[in-house]
Design an enzyme around this catalytic site. Sequence first.
Site, PDB file in Angstrom:
ATOM      1  N   ASP A  70     -17.889  -3.265  11.308  1.00 22.55           N
ATOM      2  CA  ASP A  70     -18.639  -2.051  11.650  1.00 22.55           C
ATOM      3  C   ASP A  70     -17.743  -0.941  12.205  1.00 22.55           C
ATOM      4  O   ASP A  70     -18.024  -0.389  13.279  1.00 22.55           O
ATOM      5  CB  ASP A  70     -19.731  -2.365  12.675  1.00 22.55           C
ATOM      6  CG  ASP A  70     -20.505  -3.626  12.363  1.00 22.55           C
ATOM      7  OD1 ASP A  70     -20.864  -3.806  11.187  1.00 22.55           O
ATOM      8  OD2 ASP A  70     -20.743  -4.429  13.279  1.00 22.55           O
ATOM      9  N   GLU A 280     -29.917   0.118   7.668  1.00 22.52           N
ATOM     10  CA  GLU A 280     -29.175   0.196   8.927  1.00 22.52           C
ATOM     11  C   GLU A 280     -27.880   0.966   8.700  1.00 22.52           C
ATOM     12  O   GLU A 280     -27.611   1.477   7.621  1.00 22.52           O
ATOM     13  CB  GLU A 280     -28.861  -1.202   9.458  1.00 22.52           C
ATOM     14  CG  GLU A 280     -27.926  -1.986   8.568  1.00 22.52           C
ATOM     15  CD  GLU A 280     -27.705  -3.414   9.045  1.00 22.52           C
ATOM     16  OE1 GLU A 280     -28.285  -3.807  10.069  1.00 22.52           O
ATOM     17  OE2 GLU A 280     -26.950  -4.147   8.380  1.00 22.52           O
TER      18      GLU A 280
END
Length: 377
Positions: A70, A280
């Site tokens: 991420d 997301e």
Amino acid sequence: MKKAPQFLLPSWRTLAFLLPLAVGSACQSKTSTNESATTPADSTATASTDSAGAKKYLNKPLISEIYTADPSAHVFNGRIYIYPSHDIETGMPENDNGDHFAMRDYHILSMDSIGGKVTDHGVALDIKDIPWAGRQLWAPDAAFKNGTYYLYFPVKDKQDIFRIGVATSKSPTGPFKAQPKPIEGSLSIDPAVFTDTDGKSYMYVGGIWGGQLQRWRTGKYDASKPKEQEPAPNEEAVGPRVARLTNDMLSFAEPVKEVKIVGKDGKPFLSGDNKHRFFEGGWMHKYNGKYYFSYSTGDTHLLAYATGDSPYGPFTYQGVIMNPVEGWTTHHSIVEVDGKWYIFYHDTELSGKTWLRNVKVTELKRKPDGSIETINP
């Protein structure tokens, strides 16, 4: 969350074994939670192979000493800083709530240039030093303003509800000191902070399934009927949220608003359209006066993007930035470095396990009209 040739998909019997292993992450889950009204389109994405059957990857991991995912990348004072999740092997059994994604701290990475030596600056924030935190430090982001560096992070509070916190430091590498409480009005996961050319800063948040965004459909957190909270396939999809930040970057200057992502016909995507709807991992960047909102489609493993004329949207879908990486989750950031644009992302080259990932970077190329060329990772 973002196709080169793939291995054959596993049989349904094999898939039934794989699904429980795959849920949740700093970015999200690998399989539908019991809150999802849909079934994942496929299992874990795989890398392409060469003629000898060896796996092929577009790029190598930036570091291999720890697992990272991420990646939120920024350029501060001419140096590239990367704010990733820090994946760890907890030994906890996998389950549909992603409890085995129990990350406990953040390491910050930096480098002088793309392709240069990467420095791991060690622990910048530990969950034990966040007064209100319960568990699971998922995907963070960072910003700089007023001579201060801000680290934004999602973590479940002591009631097991995801909130967004903020920590501050005078150094881009920390250590960071967390505020005593989460940002009032914050929710869900994957904070991404964008500062516009007029100096105003905005935070984008949200992730469905394990990210709990569907539990906020009424405006209040409600986990009483989890199977009914995600919209039906023929209903409008849940959108990410956005709020402008106050000048001190520590709170919201306004209530969060839902971001609309629409097709070129102007109609919002439906919940069942899992190749286009938001899942997301939102990220905002601006190019030639246009706002580019990019995001993961989750269970179809694509990184998609949409454009608009305002930081609030609506954003019109334009296409796919990156086809599926190896692993289930996909989460990214886009940053300009020395006049070129780059995308930071992750896959599972080092471990082969979707909860132990490694960050990478590659150039982001555009066509003359500003559209982004699709990357096969």
